[in-house]
Design an enzyme around this catalytic site. Structure first.
Site, mmCIF file in Angstrom:
data_model
loop_
_atom_site.group_PDB
_atom_site.id
_atom_site.type_symbol
_atom_site.label_atom_id
_atom_site.label_comp_id
_atom_site.label_asym_id
_atom_site.label_seq_id
_atom_site.Cartn_x
_atom_site.Cartn_y
_atom_site.Cartn_z
ATOM 1 N N LYS A 88 0.843 -1.214 0.000
ATOM 2 C CA LYS A 88 0.000 0.000 0.000
ATOM 3 C C LYS A 88 0.877 1.263 0.000
ATOM 4 O O LYS A 88 0.559 2.262 -0.636
ATOM 5 C CB LYS A 88 -0.922 -0.025 1.220
ATOM 6 C CG LYS A 88 -1.672 1.261 1.489
ATOM 7 C CD LYS A 88 -2.702 1.621 0.421
ATOM 8 C CE LYS A 88 -3.274 3.001 0.717
ATOM 9 N NZ LYS A 88 -4.325 3.407 -0.205
ATOM 10 N N LYS B 225 -0.448 11.386 6.440
ATOM 11 C CA LYS B 225 -0.165 10.254 7.343
ATOM 12 C C LYS B 225 0.496 9.120 6.567
ATOM 13 O O LYS B 225 1.476 8.531 7.019
ATOM 14 C CB LYS B 225 -1.496 9.836 7.977
ATOM 15 C CG LYS B 225 -1.503 8.590 8.797
ATOM 16 C CD LYS B 225 -1.982 7.350 8.076
ATOM 17 C CE LYS B 225 -3.377 7.431 7.501
ATOM 18 N NZ LYS B 225 -3.766 6.196 6.813
HETATM 19 P P1 NAP Z 1 -12.513 9.005 7.352
HETATM 20 O O1 NAP Z 1 -13.643 9.299 6.441
HETATM 21 O O2 NAP Z 1 -11.817 10.119 8.050
HETATM 22 O O3 NAP Z 1 -13.033 7.940 8.443
HETATM 23 C C1 NAP Z 1 -12.235 7.535 9.509
HETATM 24 C C2 NAP Z 1 -13.015 6.534 10.335
HETATM 25 O O4 NAP Z 1 -12.183 6.082 11.422
HETATM 26 C C3 NAP Z 1 -14.277 7.132 10.991
HETATM 27 O O5 NAP Z 1 -15.265 6.128 11.046
HETATM 28 C C4 NAP Z 1 -13.768 7.491 12.398
HETATM 29 O O6 NAP Z 1 -14.778 7.551 13.371
HETATM 30 C C5 NAP Z 1 -12.868 6.297 12.658
HETATM 31 N N1 NAP Z 1 -11.863 6.537 13.712
HETATM 32 C C6 NAP Z 1 -10.752 7.316 13.617
HETATM 33 N N2 NAP Z 1 -10.058 7.283 14.774
HETATM 34 C C7 NAP Z 1 -10.736 6.452 15.603
HETATM 35 C C8 NAP Z 1 -10.509 6.003 16.931
HETATM 36 N N3 NAP Z 1 -9.437 6.400 17.640
HETATM 37 N N4 NAP Z 1 -11.423 5.172 17.477
HETATM 38 C C9 NAP Z 1 -12.494 4.765 16.760
HETATM 39 N N5 NAP Z 1 -12.770 5.146 15.508
HETATM 40 C C10 NAP Z 1 -11.884 5.974 14.930
HETATM 41 O O7 NAP Z 1 -11.352 8.190 6.608
HETATM 42 P P2 NAP Z 1 -11.419 7.270 5.302
HETATM 43 O O8 NAP Z 1 -11.109 8.119 4.123
HETATM 44 O O9 NAP Z 1 -12.641 6.428 5.339
HETATM 45 O O10 NAP Z 1 -10.104 6.370 5.554
HETATM 46 C C11 NAP Z 1 -10.094 5.245 6.415
HETATM 47 C C12 NAP Z 1 -8.789 4.471 6.181
HETATM 48 O O11 NAP Z 1 -8.739 4.043 4.813
HETATM 49 C C13 NAP Z 1 -7.526 5.315 6.429
HETATM 50 O O12 NAP Z 1 -6.504 4.516 6.981
HETATM 51 C C14 NAP Z 1 -7.152 5.772 5.037
HETATM 52 O O13 NAP Z 1 -5.780 6.079 4.927
HETATM 53 C C15 NAP Z 1 -7.546 4.562 4.206
HETATM 54 N N6 NAP Z 1 -7.836 4.839 2.788
HETATM 55 C C16 NAP Z 1 -8.639 5.887 2.409
HETATM 56 C C17 NAP Z 1 -8.880 6.107 1.059
HETATM 57 C C18 NAP Z 1 -9.738 7.257 0.547
HETATM 58 O O14 NAP Z 1 -9.709 7.528 -0.667
HETATM 59 N N7 NAP Z 1 -10.529 7.936 1.392
HETATM 60 C C19 NAP Z 1 -8.336 5.254 0.104
HETATM 61 C C20 NAP Z 1 -7.563 4.194 0.516
HETATM 62 C C21 NAP Z 1 -7.321 4.002 1.860
HETATM 63 P P3 NAP Z 1 -15.636 8.911 13.563
HETATM 64 O O15 NAP Z 1 -16.743 8.822 12.558
HETATM 65 O O16 NAP Z 1 -16.101 8.857 14.973
HETATM 66 O O17 NAP Z 1 -14.691 10.064 13.301
#
Ligand code: NAP
Length: 296
Positions: free
Chosen positions: A172, A240
């Site tokens: 990744k 990050k």
């Molecule tokens: P996001 O929309 O910011 O969502 C983050 C999620 O994690 C939310 O449900 C948040 O809960 C939860 N969370 C964060 N810290 C937490 C904690 N300490 N305890 C419990 N829950 C926690 O992020 P995302 O874009 O979906 O990304 C999620 C992961 O996938 C990341 O590692 C990111 O790098 C990876 N990713 C993202 C993409 C993309 O295009 N977006 C693509 C590939 C990979 P709350 O709702 O309470 O804040």
């Protein structure tokens, strides 16, 4: 055997991925720190859990998709974490992007309790999560990869078992070097097009289908021209990932020239308070160097 799936983290990615599991007919339990994000999934047929431990006690397979290494550790190993509810034989699949090293340590800790783990980070953006077309890079034991395959197939299209624990995260990070390299080239190219006075939409149309085309250009190029900075992936989360790349590159002694450059450009945008914008807002860092604005 039909296993119940527990899904933790209903953010931009997790909300689409969990919905696709539900659509594929798998029994689903969800938990999200901000409880209101569970409502649409519950309305679509999922059950809500009271905590990660509660979710794990009712699931055979537990999927996590949260932000960072510390967040995965909190929901898996912390107070009321998965480890306190999961039964021996359960499988934890972490689909977040986190440290390969922390992944290996977590897998070892879970193994002591007879709990299996796979790291299965994803690529394909919010569109890929919603449409079930993600690329999934998987690290861990082959038998567990086989067990998880039907669930991966409900969420993704390209599923590759790349090695043992942590290997999925390492691949990744390779993916992220390519993503930001593409984003920087796209930014430079669009700024150049703007300065050259050519029509930006026609330019995109002309170059997207040839050797210069890319996922980034196809999906984010039009967003830049429209100056639409809504995130598929935020600058803060991208940063990050780059921090993880730079840490691993330093440890291994290999150069990471483009990554370091983009890391520093994103830093200037974070300092300007733009960390929650989409990662394609990278172009704003170049705009600030030139005084030009693309598509304005
Ligand atoms: P996001 O929309 O910011 O969502 C983050 C999620 O994690 C939310 O449900 C948040 O809960 C939860 N969370 C964060 N810290 C937490 C904690 N300490 N305890 C419990 N829950 C926690 O992020 P995302 O874009 O979906 O990304 C999620 C992961 O996938 C990341 O590692 C990111 O790098 C990876 N990713 C993202 C993409 C993309 O295009 N977006 C693509 C590939 C990979 P709350 O709702 O309470 O804040």
């Amino acid at each position: 055997m039909q296993e119940t799936i527990g899904f933790i983290g209903l953010g931009i990615m997790g909300s689409g991925m969990s919905r696709n599991l539900l659509k594929a007919g798998f029994p689903l339990i969800v938990w999200n720190r901000t409880a209101s994000k569970m409502t649409p999934l519950v309305e679509a047929g999922a059950q809500a859990a009271a905590s990660p431990a509660d979710l794990a006690s009712r699931s055979g397979v537990i999927i996590t998709c949260v932000s960072n290494t510390a967040d995965v550790e909190a929901v898996v190993l912390g107070e009321n974490g998965v480890i306190h509810g999961a039964r021996p034989g359960a499988l934890v699949i972490d689909m977040s992007t986190i440290s390969p090293d922390a992944t290996r340590q977590m897998a070892a800790q879970l193994e002591q309790k007879g709990i299996h783990m796979l790291d299965a980070p994803i690529s394909g953006g919010s569109e890929g999560a919603a449409n079930g077309t993600l690329s999934i890079m998987v690290g861990g034991e082959a038998a567990q990869v086989q067990r998880a395959m039907p669930y991966f197939q409900a969420m993704g299209k390209t599923i590759t078992h790349v090695g043992g624990h942590g290997a999925g995260q390492m691949v990744k990070l390779v993916n992220q070097i390519l993503v930001v390299g593409n984003a920087l080239a796209m930014s430079e190219a669009l700024l150049f097009a703007q300065a050259g006075g050519v029509d930006l939409e026609k330019t995109l149309q002309a170059v997207s289908g040839g050797a210069a085309g890319s996922w980034m250009l196809f999906h984010r190029g039009p967003q830049i021209i429209a100056r639409d900075w809504r995130p598929g992936f935020t600058i803060d989360l991208q940063q990050k990932d780059l921090r993880l790349v730079l840490g691993e590159a330093d440890r291994m002694g290999v150069p990471a020239l483009v990554t370091a450059q983009v890391f520093n450009l994103y830093r200037t945008l974070q300092q300007a308070g733009l960390g929650s914008e989409g990662n394609h807002a990278l172009i704003k860092a170049l705009e600030r160097l030139t005084g030009l604005e693309v598509g304005a």
